[in-house]
Design an enzyme around this catalytic site. Sequence first.
Site, short mmCIF file in Angstrom:
data_model
loop_
_atom_site.label_atom_id
_atom_site.label_comp_id
_atom_site.label_asym_id
_atom_site.label_seq_id
_atom_site.Cartn_x
_atom_site.Cartn_y
_atom_site.Cartn_z
N ASN A 81 74.85 -6.67 -70.25
CA ASN A 81 73.47 -7.05 -69.95
C ASN A 81 73.17 -8.53 -70.16
OD1 ASN A 81 73.13 -4.01 -71.47
ND2 ASN A 81 72.52 -4.27 -69.34
N VAL A 88 69.67 -13.41 -70.74
CA VAL A 88 69.61 -12.03 -71.20
C VAL A 88 68.76 -11.21 -70.24
CG1 VAL A 88 68.95 -10.52 -73.10
CG2 VAL A 88 69.72 -12.84 -73.57
N CYS A 89 69.27 -10.04 -69.88
CA CYS A 89 68.51 -9.17 -68.99
C CYS A 89 68.09 -7.94 -69.78
CB CYS A 89 69.38 -8.76 -67.81
SG CYS A 89 68.56 -7.64 -66.69
N ILE A 90 66.84 -7.90 -70.15
CA ILE A 90 66.35 -6.77 -70.94
C ILE A 90 64.89 -6.55 -70.56
CG2 ILE A 90 65.79 -8.26 -72.90
CD1 ILE A 90 66.52 -5.96 -74.76
#
Lengths: 165, 198
Positions: A81, A88-90
């Site tokens: 992720n 950051v991909c959240i």
Amino acid sequence: MNSVASKRLFQEYKHLTTDPPEGITAGPVTEDDLFVWEAMIQGPEGTPYEGGVFPAELKFPRDYPLMPPTMKFLCDIWHPNVYPNGNVCISILHAPGDDPNHYEQASERWSPIQSVEKILISVMSMIAEPNDESPANVDAARMWRERRTEFERRVKADVRRSLGL
Amino acid sequence: MAEAQSTINIPQILAVAVVGFLAIRWWLSKPSGPTQEPRSQRPRTVDVVKVEQVAAMFPQLDRRTIAWDLQRNGQNVQATTERVLAGRSLDNPPPSFQPPNLASAGTQAPAVGVSGAASQQGKVGGQAQQDLIARYNLQAKVSGKGKEAVPSEEAQRQRSAWSSDKAARADGLRRRREEMVLAARRKMEEKEGKGSAA
């Protein structure tokens, strides 16, 4: 508008300094600009990231806390992720409202009741439990799914190298 | 006579005021009519939120291209989305289209492209190669090979206290960061020491 964002960021900084969550250090790079922070997250125990320390940069928009900051790791972190460039991909970092793709619920996304602390805690648990439904690093996600031992070996080697050993 | 005059005058004055007001309004609004059209074309600042919305859906698209399409269809996210989904690619913006507020968003936006942006990502990754010891200038503190003093709990508590002095706060933060890296390194060294001894 700026003063609202600054005040809030300052308050969060104070809170994170006096009562920091376990394994997390965060604060503005310099107090002259409260909109750029540097955070450090400890690798969660019981994961291949254990023992590592991962610095990341948080950039806050001028309309914070209406809109979320962006977060970017400043070190190599091989994770499904995290984009290869460190972003950051959240879901908590996604703008408020409903996901146009209907993957995420509005409650998972950013809202002004969230905080830097919650972001960092979410990222910490994301490190421990990758979500391979929407991978940011496709190669890492594939390795995580299909060749777990190799994945763990690579992460551990990265951690060791990052500590200068 | 004076009485008659005054009763006539009040409605007259009112009428004159109303007509005058309307005339002035009409006169004032007339010149702004033609200027409004160029004004609506002029804003080079784009709605970053909308651009980001589209960019989140289609990470492969350039933000400037998205902004250009939004600008031309009246900031309609739906229309741009449908256009991309229908397989019609977005038009390339003219070189003169350089929205000032997009530049900053563009640089910190994720270089998401799964395949296309690989080379770009490599470049960014290059500067991240540096290890934490170099990054935080801790070479001097680790050269003692594990002999660096472990700070007492008292000292650690002091660091997490909130100081009213800006410099002291910055210093405390820096030390907490350094200590985090050093502690991690100590731990790792210990673990490896045990591993090799066993």
